[in-house]
Design an enzyme around this catalytic site. Structure first.
Site, PDB file in Angstrom:
ATOM      1  N   LYS A  54       0.977  -1.285  -0.055  1.00 28.08           N
ATOM      2  CA  LYS A  54      -0.022  -0.044  -0.046  1.00 28.08           C
ATOM      3  C   LYS A  54       1.035   1.409   0.123  1.00 28.08           C
ATOM      4  CE  LYS A  54      -3.892  -2.443   2.091  1.00 28.08           C
ATOM      5  NZ  LYS A  54      -4.466  -2.568   3.687  1.00 28.08           N
ATOM      6  N   GLN A  98      -4.239  -1.296   9.713  1.00 24.91           N
ATOM      7  CA  GLN A  98      -4.343  -2.300   9.024  1.00 24.91           C
ATOM      8  C   GLN A  98      -4.903  -3.569  10.195  1.00 24.91           C
ATOM      9  OE1 GLN A  98      -3.564  -3.306   5.969  1.00 24.91           O
ATOM     10  NE2 GLN A  98      -3.901  -5.353   5.982  1.00 24.91           N
ATOM     11  N   ASP A 121     -10.505   3.532   4.666  1.00 20.86           N
ATOM     12  CA  ASP A 121     -11.128   2.069   4.506  1.00 20.86           C
ATOM     13  C   ASP A 121     -12.436   2.121   4.321  1.00 20.86           C
ATOM     14  OD1 ASP A 121      -9.328  -0.026   4.429  1.00 20.86           O
ATOM     15  OD2 ASP A 121      -8.608   0.505   6.678  1.00 20.86           O
TER      16      ASP A 121
END
Ligand code: GUN
Length: 301
Positions: A54, A98, A121
């Site tokens: 990412k 994460q 997200d």
């Protein structure tokens, strides 16, 4: 019959290119450099690879990337303090923590602490609620967003399609079902307690599999001509003694029956990363009260 193999890697590369152009324009014309902060707690090997991918993809697109790695025994208070700091940092437009997090940290509390405007997200309850009520332009979870883009690269419209989603996680299954409802598909969400899963799958024009079980969906479960999106990423040791990545769908069998199928690797995975970059520039534009980024409509389906 041999199904079309959906080139998620190629699609994601074109999308990332397009995003890089938008970032260049934002930087040159508006003096806005989109910034993405990625937080990793602990050293889970798979999560470490995802976070690195990412961050590298962000940098390659011209997005300023901040990686914050915290030890596995970090307290919840320290994670919340870091989020608070990033919420207040005007150079950061996107914050991603994460998952999964170590047991001592309450992931719901962490997600709720992220400024919804920076929640790239799309996990914050406010963004989840906006998606569920069909409000325009919320920050939508990346993997489901990637699934919709690939599904619409095969069928222009998903309206009226029978869609089956296997998996009901907050990260994939539930938001994917919401997006499919918003696309006017007829949606069934199946999970570990579902009875006669093969029969339910055989109804699907669009079969989306996020079960976390390698090769679970067999060729005989697939309706001839269906589109199959394999969202699983499983590390298995092959007969050669080497580690391999495989999906949740028996790929060779699916190729014989489906109309189109995503490979693992090279299908949904790269789309997740590209959609994260897309969410980051969307967040940057919204925060600076600039128009939505102009990604070519052909790219977005
Ligand atoms: N873990 C697995 N997928 C994801 C994702 O899309 N976002 C975050 N934050 N964690 C994940």
């Amino acid at each position: 019959m041999s199904a079309q193999i959906i080139d998620g890697k190629g699609f994601a590369a074109r999308l990332r290119n397009n995003i890089a152009g938008q970032v260049q324009r934002l930087t040159a014309e508006q003096d806005v450099v989109p910034g993405l902060a990625v937080i990793l707690v602990g050293e889970d090997p798979a999560s470490t690879v995802y976070v690195r991918n990412k961050a590298n993809a962000a940098t390659a697109a011209g997005i300023r990337s901040l990686e914050r790695r915290l030890p596995v025994d970090t307290s919840q208070q320290d994670v919340l303090a870091l989020i608070d700091k990033l919420n207040g940092d005007p150079t950061v437009h996107g914050i991603l923590v994460q998952m999964p997090l170590p047991a001592q940290i309450d992931s719901a509390a962490v997600i709720a602490a992220i400024d919804p405007a920076k929640d790239v997200d799309g996990f914050h309850p406010l963004n989840v609620g906006q998606l569920a009520t069909g409000l325009p332009a919320p920050l939508v979870p990346c993997t489901p967003q990637g699934c919709i883009l690939l599904a619409k690269s095969i069928a222009k419209s998903l309206a009226g399609q029978d869609a089956v989603v296997i998996g009901r996680s907050n990260i994939v299954g539930k938001p994917l079902a919401q997006l499919l409802i918003n696309e006017s598909a007829t949606v069934t969400v199946a999970h570990s307690k579902t009875r006669d899963l093969p029969e339910i799958c055989r109804r699907a024009d669009l079969l989306c599999v996020a079960a976390g079980r390698p090769g679970m969906v067999r060729g005989s479960w697939i309706k001839p001509g269906a589109t199959v999106l394999d969202i699983g990423i499983n590390r298995i040791v092959g007969a050669d003694g080497k580690a391999h990545l495989v999906g949740d769908v028996a790929f060779a069998e699916a190729l014989q029956v489906a109309g189109a199928v995503t490979p693992v690797p090279g299908g949904i995975g790269p789309m997740t990363v590209a959609c994260l970059l897309l969410n980051t520039i969307r967040a940057a534009c919204a925060i600076h009260r600039l128009p939505e980024p102009m990604i070519a409509p052909a790219m977005l389906g």
